[in-house]
Write a protein that holds these residues in place. Structure first.
Motif, PDB file in Angstrom:
ATOM      1  N   ASN A  17       4.117   5.741  -5.480  1.00 25.47           N
ATOM      2  CA  ASN A  17       4.257   5.696  -6.936  1.00 25.47           C
ATOM      3  C   ASN A  17       2.996   6.143  -7.674  1.00 25.47           C
ATOM      4  N   ASN A  18       1.978   6.547  -6.927  1.00 21.63           N
ATOM      5  CA  ASN A  18       0.690   6.939  -7.520  1.00 21.63           C
ATOM      6  C   ASN A  18       0.127   5.840  -8.422  1.00 21.63           C
ATOM      7  N   LEU A  19       0.153   4.612  -7.924  1.00 17.46           N
ATOM      8  CA  LEU A  19      -0.359   3.463  -8.665  1.00 17.46           C
ATOM      9  C   LEU A  19      -1.637   2.942  -8.023  1.00 17.46           C
ATOM     10  N   THR A  20      -2.499   2.392  -8.854  1.00 18.73           N
ATOM     11  CA  THR A  20      -3.714   1.743  -8.379  1.00 18.73           C
ATOM     12  C   THR A  20      -3.619   0.246  -8.647  1.00 18.73           C
ATOM     13  N   ASP A  21      -4.554  -0.502  -8.086  1.00 16.75           N
ATOM     14  CA  ASP A  21      -4.603  -1.940  -8.371  1.00 16.75           C
ATOM     15  C   ASP A  21      -4.763  -2.185  -9.863  1.00 16.75           C
ATOM     16  N   ASP A  22      -5.569  -1.374 -10.535  1.00 21.84           N
ATOM     17  CA  ASP A  22      -5.767  -1.532 -11.977  1.00 21.84           C
ATOM     18  C   ASP A  22      -4.472  -1.289 -12.753  1.00 21.84           C
ATOM     19  N   ASP A  23      -3.664  -0.342 -12.301  1.00 20.33           N
ATOM     20  CA  ASP A  23      -2.390  -0.071 -12.971  1.00 20.33           C
ATOM     21  C   ASP A  23      -1.479  -1.286 -12.957  1.00 20.33           C
ATOM     22  N   LYS A  76       0.822  -1.211   0.000  1.00 16.99           N
ATOM     23  CA  LYS A  76       0.000   0.000   0.000  1.00 16.99           C
ATOM     24  C   LYS A  76       0.857   1.263   0.000  1.00 16.99           C
ATOM     25  N   MET A 131       2.597   1.587  -3.437  1.00 15.30           N
ATOM     26  CA  MET A 131       1.636   2.033  -4.455  1.00 15.30           C
ATOM     27  C   MET A 131       1.317   3.515  -4.283  1.00 15.30           C
ATOM     28  N   LYS A 132       1.114   3.948  -3.044  1.00 20.61           N
ATOM     29  CA  LYS A 132       0.805   5.355  -2.788  1.00 20.61           C
ATOM     30  C   LYS A 132       1.953   6.258  -3.235  1.00 20.61           C
ATOM     31  N   LYS A 162      -2.296  -4.494 -13.016  1.00 15.39           N
ATOM     32  CA  LYS A 162      -2.851  -5.724 -13.588  1.00 15.39           C
ATOM     33  C   LYS A 162      -2.237  -6.108 -14.926  1.00 15.39           C
TER      34      LYS A 162
END
Length: 134
Positions: free
Chosen positions: A40-46, A34, A37-38, A48
């Motif tokens: 790096n400004n990434l989401t779960d969709d990014d 988490k 990801m935060k 996949k």
């Protein structure tokens, strides 16, 4: 100069796999997923798409790193030297080298700590494996 024919190639493979496993835990929700990801400004969709290529390439790179570390440590080492050499390579070369780059790229200290910490731990484990397994 290390005689490359004297290196234990199975130990090198296992060391590379250990870095892959450490990364799997390090960047999982159990530890730093988490926060990483935060930062790096990434989401779960990014995350996949392209997983196969990313994981395959990452393992090849880890295999090369493990080979390089084994050549540096040498075939006549022990676990203590392997752990120390792995730690010093991970911290003194990789983590600090990343730190210089992160400074110029204006990346956060938190992101550096997460990524550099992974490198230090994985290099230390790889060093221990190739150091003890002749």
């Amino acid at each position: 100069m290390t005689d490359l024919s004297q290196l234990n190639y199975l130990a090198i493979f296992v060391a590379a796999f250990s870095a892959f496993l450490v990364g799997g835990v390090w960047y999982s929700p159990i530890l730093f997923a988490k926060a990483w990801m935060k930062e790096n400004n990434l989401t779960d969709d990014d995350l996949k798409s392209g997983q196969g290529k990313i994981f395959g390439t990452a393992f090849v790179l880890e295999l090369i790193m493990a080979f390089n570390l084994a050549a540096f440590i040498g075939a006549e080492s022990d676990i203590a030297f392997g752990l120390i050499a792995g730690f010093l390579a991970g911290f003194g070369w990789v983590a600090l080298g990343m730190g210089v780059t992160y400074l110029f790229e204006r990346k956060s200290f938190r992101l550096w700590a997460i990524n550099a910490g992974y490198q230090v731990v994985s290099f230390t484990v790889m060093g221990g494996i190739v150091g003890v397994w002749h």
